[in-house]
Motif scaffolding. Structure first.
Motif, PDB file in Angstrom:
ATOM      1  N   PHE A   1      14.467  71.491  44.490  1.00  0.00           N
ATOM      2  CA  PHE A   1      15.641  71.606  45.361  1.00  0.00           C
ATOM      3  C   PHE A   1      15.257  72.138  46.743  1.00  0.00           C
ATOM      4  CE2 PHE A   1      17.156  72.374  40.937  1.00  0.00           C
ATOM      5  CZ  PHE A   1      17.826  71.161  40.781  1.00  0.00           C
ATOM      6  N   VAL A   2      14.250  73.008  46.765  1.00  0.00           N
ATOM      7  CA  VAL A   2      13.754  73.507  48.054  1.00  0.00           C
ATOM      8  C   VAL A   2      13.151  72.361  48.858  1.00  0.00           C
ATOM      9  CG1 VAL A   2      12.087  75.039  49.175  1.00  0.00           C
ATOM     10  CG2 VAL A   2      13.353  75.826  47.164  1.00  0.00           C
ATOM     11  N   MET A   3      12.357  71.528  48.188  1.00  0.00           N
ATOM     12  CA  MET A   3      11.725  70.395  48.874  1.00  0.00           C
ATOM     13  C   MET A   3      12.770  69.390  49.358  1.00  0.00           C
ATOM     14  SD  MET A   3       8.470  70.888  49.066  1.00  0.00           S
ATOM     15  CE  MET A   3       8.905  72.609  49.343  1.00  0.00           C
ATOM     16  N   GLU A   4      13.788  69.153  48.539  1.00  0.00           N
ATOM     17  CA  GLU A   4      14.848  68.229  48.942  1.00  0.00           C
ATOM     18  C   GLU A   4      15.560  68.735  50.196  1.00  0.00           C
ATOM     19  OE1 GLU A   4      17.519  67.558  45.665  1.00  0.00           O
ATOM     20  OE2 GLU A   4      16.563  65.647  45.202  1.00  0.00           O
ATOM     21  N   ASP A   5      15.782  70.041  50.257  1.00  0.00           N
ATOM     22  CA  ASP A   5      16.441  70.618  51.418  1.00  0.00           C
ATOM     23  C   ASP A   5      15.560  70.538  52.662  1.00  0.00           C
ATOM     24  OD1 ASP A   5      18.707  72.234  52.571  1.00  0.00           O
ATOM     25  OD2 ASP A   5      17.076  73.663  52.886  1.00  0.00           O
ATOM     26  N   LEU A   6      14.258  70.721  52.481  1.00  0.00           N
ATOM     27  CA  LEU A   6      13.333  70.716  53.617  1.00  0.00           C
ATOM     28  C   LEU A   6      12.939  69.305  54.045  1.00  0.00           C
ATOM     29  CD1 LEU A   6      10.906  73.629  52.640  1.00  0.00           C
ATOM     30  CD2 LEU A   6      12.703  73.674  54.381  1.00  0.00           C
ATOM     31  N   ARG A   7      13.120  68.326  53.150  1.00  0.00           N
ATOM     32  CA  ARG A   7      12.626  66.969  53.422  1.00  0.00           C
ATOM     33  C   ARG A   7      13.101  66.402  54.751  1.00  0.00           C
ATOM     34  NH1 ARG A   7      14.356  61.785  52.732  1.00  0.00           N
ATOM     35  NH2 ARG A   7      12.746  60.213  52.271  1.00  0.00           N
ATOM     36  N   PRO A   8      14.433  66.422  55.080  1.00  0.00           N
ATOM     37  CA  PRO A   8      14.853  65.843  56.354  1.00  0.00           C
ATOM     38  C   PRO A   8      14.233  66.545  57.563  1.00  0.00           C
ATOM     39  CG  PRO A   8      16.737  66.199  54.909  1.00  0.00           C
ATOM     40  CD  PRO A   8      15.592  66.911  54.296  1.00  0.00           C
ATOM     41  N   LYS A   9      14.057  67.881  57.461  1.00  0.00           N
ATOM     42  CA  LYS A   9      13.468  68.613  58.582  1.00  0.00           C
ATOM     43  C   LYS A   9      11.991  68.265  58.761  1.00  0.00           C
ATOM     44  CE  LYS A   9      17.103  71.411  57.322  1.00  0.00           C
ATOM     45  NZ  LYS A   9      17.944  71.242  56.124  1.00  0.00           N
ATOM     46  N   ILE A  10      11.275  68.229  57.624  1.00  0.00           N
ATOM     47  CA  ILE A  10       9.851  67.898  57.683  1.00  0.00           C
ATOM     48  C   ILE A  10       9.659  66.486  58.221  1.00  0.00           C
ATOM     49  CG2 ILE A  10       7.801  67.469  56.275  1.00  0.00           C
ATOM     50  CD1 ILE A  10       8.768  69.739  54.432  1.00  0.00           C
ATOM     51  N   TYR A  11      10.490  65.560  57.741  1.00  0.00           N
ATOM     52  CA  TYR A  11      10.365  64.169  58.194  1.00  0.00           C
ATOM     53  C   TYR A  11      10.629  64.068  59.690  1.00  0.00           C
ATOM     54  CZ  TYR A  11      10.939  59.116  58.404  1.00  0.00           C
ATOM     55  OH  TYR A  11      10.790  57.799  58.733  1.00  0.00           O
ATOM     56  N   GLN A  12      11.724  64.734  60.162  1.00  0.00           N
ATOM     57  CA  GLN A  12      12.107  64.615  61.562  1.00  0.00           C
ATOM     58  C   GLN A  12      11.049  65.199  62.489  1.00  0.00           C
ATOM     59  OE1 GLN A  12      15.471  66.555  64.496  1.00  0.00           O
ATOM     60  NE2 GLN A  12      16.156  65.807  62.531  1.00  0.00           N
TER      61      GLN A  12
END
Length: 546
Positions: free
Chosen positions: A63-74
Motif C-alpha cells: 500500500f505504501v508503494m501504491e501511494d508512492l507510485r504516481p509520485k515516483i513515476y512523475q
C-alpha cells in the motif's frame, strides 16, 4: 510467511525480554517491537486484505508503494512528453507563465514531428509584427434578444465548483479574473460568496441540481434565480446539459459532506443526500428548453443565456437547432466540452469511454449552426485540455470564438497533478476542503499567477495567429492547421473536417454526412427516432448505380 512471522515474533520477543533482564533500559525497545507484533497478529486474523493476511506487517509495503507510485513515476520516470493527462512540458509552461519566468525552450522540439497525430500551424511570409496586434482581443456575446451583451476575453476559467475546489482556490481564481479582465465560471455547485467577494466577472452555471436556485424538492426556483441573476457581477448564465468528465451521469453529495455553509450556498437541506440527476426537470424536450432559455433571459434582465454540453447523439443537437428555428429563440452561446476534459471525479468508464472528444464535437457544432444559418446569433466556447496558445489556435480554427480552461488554471494556482482531487488530500490546497492544506494556498500570491498565466497564454495564441498573417482569432480557419495522419500523409483540418455550406440544413438535399441524423431528429423530443429511416430490402438492392 505467516509461520515465519510467528516464529520470528516469538524469537525476537524472547530475546528482548532476556536482554531486558540483563540490561534494564532494553525494555524500552518493546515500545517499538510490540506494536509491530500486534499489527501482525491483527493482519493474520482480519479477512479483508489477502496480502496482509498472508504476509503480516510486510504486506503493508504494497500500500505504501501504491501511494508512492504516481509520485515516483512523475518525478523520476516519465519524460517531458509522456505524462498524462498533462505531460511535464505542458505543466512547466503553465508554471513558468504564471510566475512570469522565461518560457522559451532550447535546442528544438522534443516532439516527434513524424509521429501520427503531430499537428502544426502554417505560418506566412507576410507575418504581422507583434507590436501591431491586439494582445487582448474581446468577443461580444449576445444575440438579437440579449439586452446586456458581454464583452468577453477569448480565454476564461472553466466550470469548477466551490466544494470541489477550496475557498482559497475560488478566491484566487476570481481575483485573478478581476485583475486580468476575464470571466470565471462557477461550476454547478452554486453561486457562493467566494465567487462574488473578489469582484471578478462571473458565468453562473446551472446544473441539473439547480444549486442556488432550487426548491426543497430539487425543482427550479425562478424567484431565487432572479435574485442572483441580476447581480452586476453575473455576466452570463450557462445551463449545463452534460460535462466532459461524466456526460449522462448524475451525482450524489452525501449528507455527511453537506456542511452548513454548503447547504446555505446550494439551498439544500442539512442531513440529507443532495442528488444531481442526469437530466433536467425544468424542461423535457428541445422546444421546452428554448422556452426555458427565454424565461431565464427575461428574469436576468436580458443577460446572455447559453448552454454547455459534451456531445453525444448528434441528432440531439440537431433537434435543439430545429427547435431554435421553430421558435425563433436562440441561446447566446454554446459551450462544447470535450469528452477528454474534466476536473470532476468520475467513474473510470465514463472518463475513458463516454462522450465525444472536443475536436470532433467542436467541428460538428460549428457546422450544424452554420447549416441552420444560426452561427451569426451564437458564440461557441470550447472547453477541454486548453492550456497553451496552440490549443486556443486549434479551437479557433475549428470554429470556437472563445475557450475555457479548468486544469490549466489549476496549474497556475500551483496544482502539481497529484491526482488526489477526489480524496480531499490535495497537497497544494486547490481541490480540498481540509483547512490545514488550504492554508498553503495564499490568495494574494496565486491570484496574480492566474492573471499572469491568462495574459501570457492569450499573447502566445495571438502571436501564432500573427505568424500566420492574421489579425484576430476570427480570421483563422481549418485550412491553417495541419495534422499528420500517417508516416507519409498529412491533411488540413479542412480536409479532416470539411465545411458545409451556410443554410444547407434548412432544406433538402442535406449534406450526406448529416442526412441520417437530420432524418431521425425532431424539435419535439431529444430522443432520436430510427423508425423514420426506411429499411432497404437487401434482395432488391443492386451493387451497381446508374
Amino acid at each position: 510467511m505467516r509461520k515465519l512471522f510467528i516464529v520470528s515474533a516469538v524469537i525476537i520477543l524472547s530475546m528482548l525480554i532476556a536482554w531486558s533482564i540483563i540490561w534494564h533500559p532494553a525494555v524500552w525497545s518493546l515500545v517499538i517491537i510490540v506494536p509491530f507484533i500486534m499489527l501482525g497478529i491483527y493482519d493474520m486474523i482480519q479477512t479483508e486484505h489477502t496480502i496482509t493476511r498472508n504476509f503480516p506487517v510486510f504486506g503493508h509495503l504494497r500500500f505504501v508503494m501504491e501511494d508512492l507510485r504516481p509520485k515516483i513515476y512523475q518525478y523520476f520516470i516519465e519524460s517531458d512528453t509522456n505524462g498524462t493527462p498533462f505531460n511535464r512540458q505542458y505543466r512547466s509552461v503553465v508554471y513558468q507563465r504564471a510566475k512570469m519566468d522565461d518560457d522559451t525552450r532550447p535546442f528544438g522540439t522534443e516532439l516527434d514531428v513524424y509521429e501520427n497525430g503531430y499537428e502544426w500551424l502554417n505560418h506566412s511570409i507576410a507575418a504581422i509584427d507583434h507590436t501591431k496586434l491586439n494582445m487582448s482581443p474581446r468577443v461580444t456575446v449576445g444575440g438579437p434578444d440579449c439586452l446586456k451583451p458581454y464583452s468577453a476575453s477569448v480565454y476564461n476559467i472553466s466550470a469548477m465548483s466551490f466544494g470541489s475546489l477550496s475557498e482559497n482556490a475560488i478566491l484566487a481564481l476570481n481575483s485573478g479574473a478581476k485583475i486580468g479582465g476575464f470571466a470565471h465560471n462557477t461550476g454547478e455547485g452554486g453561486l457562493s460568496h467566494y465567487h462574488l467577494q473578489p469582484g471578478g466577472d462571473i458565468i453562473w452555471q446551472l446544473g441539473t441540481g439547480y444549486f442556488s436556485c432550487r426548491h426543497k424538492d430539487g425543482t427550479f426556483d425562478y424567484d431565487a434565480f432572479a435574485q442572483r441573476a441580476i447581480l452586476p457581477q453575473v455576466k452570463m448564465i450557462e445551463i449545463k446539459l452534460s460535462q466532459g468528465a461524466k456526460p449522462g451521469h448524475g451525482g450524489i453529495l452525501p449528507a455527511a459532506k453537506v456542511t452548513p455553509e454548503i447547504a446555505k450556498i446550494r439551498l439544500v437541506e442539512m442531513g440529507e443526500d443532495v442528488i444531481s440527476p442526469p437530466y433536467h426537470t425544468a424542461f423535457t424536450n428541445p422546444l421546452e428548453m428554448m422556452a426555458f432559455i427565454k424565461k431565464l433571459r427575461e428574469l436576468s434582465e436580458g443577460k446572455p443565456i447559453g448552454f454547455k454540453l459534451c456531445l453525444g447523439h448528434k441528432s440531439e443537437f440537431l433537434a435543439i437547432c430545429k427547435a431554435m428555428i421553430s421558435t425563433g429563440i436562440y441561446p447566446d452561446f454554446i459551450t462544447v466540452d470535450g469528452g477528454e476534459g474534466g476536473t470532476g471525479a468520475a467513474p473510470l468508464e465514463f472518463s475513458n469511454s463516454v462522450g465525444m472528444p472536443l475536436r470532433e464535437a467542436l467541428a460538428f457544432v460549428y457546422d450544424a449552426l452554420t447549416g441552420f444559418n444560426l452561427k451569426k446569433h451564437i458564440k461557441i466556447i470550447a472547453s477541454g485540455k486548453v492550456a497553451t496558445g496552440f490549443d486556443l489556435v486549434k479551437n479557433f480554427a475549428l470554429g470556437a470564438d472563445m475557450c475555457n480552461s479548468a486544469r490549466g488554471m489549476m496549474f497556475a494556482l500551483g496544482c502539481i497533478q497529484a491526482l488526489e482531487c477526489n480524496n480531499n488530500t490535495c497537497p497544494t490546497g486547490v481541490a480540498t476542503q481540509d483547512k490545514s492544506l488550504m492554508k498553503g494556498l495564499v490568495v494574494e500570491e496565486k491570484k496574480q499567477r492566474v492573471a499572469n498565466f491568462h495574459k501570457a497564454t492569450v499573447a502566445s495564441a495571438i502571436q501564432m495567429i500573427g505568424a500566420a498573417g492574421l489579425q484576430h482569432p476570427d480570421d483563422i480557419h481549418r485550412m491553417f492547421i495541419y495534422r499528420r495522419v500517417n508516416s507519409s500523409q498529412i491533411q488540413t483540418y479542412g480536409e479532416l473536417f470539411p465545411y458545409i455550406p451556410k443554410g444547407s440544413l434548412l432544406s433538402t438535399p442535406y449534406p450526406s454526412t448529416f442526412e441520417l441524423d437530420m432524418a431521425i431528429s425532431s424539435e419535439k423530443t431529444f430522443v432520436p427516432d430510427y423508425t423514420l429511416v426506411s429499411q432497404v430490402d437487401s434482395t432488391e438492392a443492386s451493387a451497381y448505380v446508374g
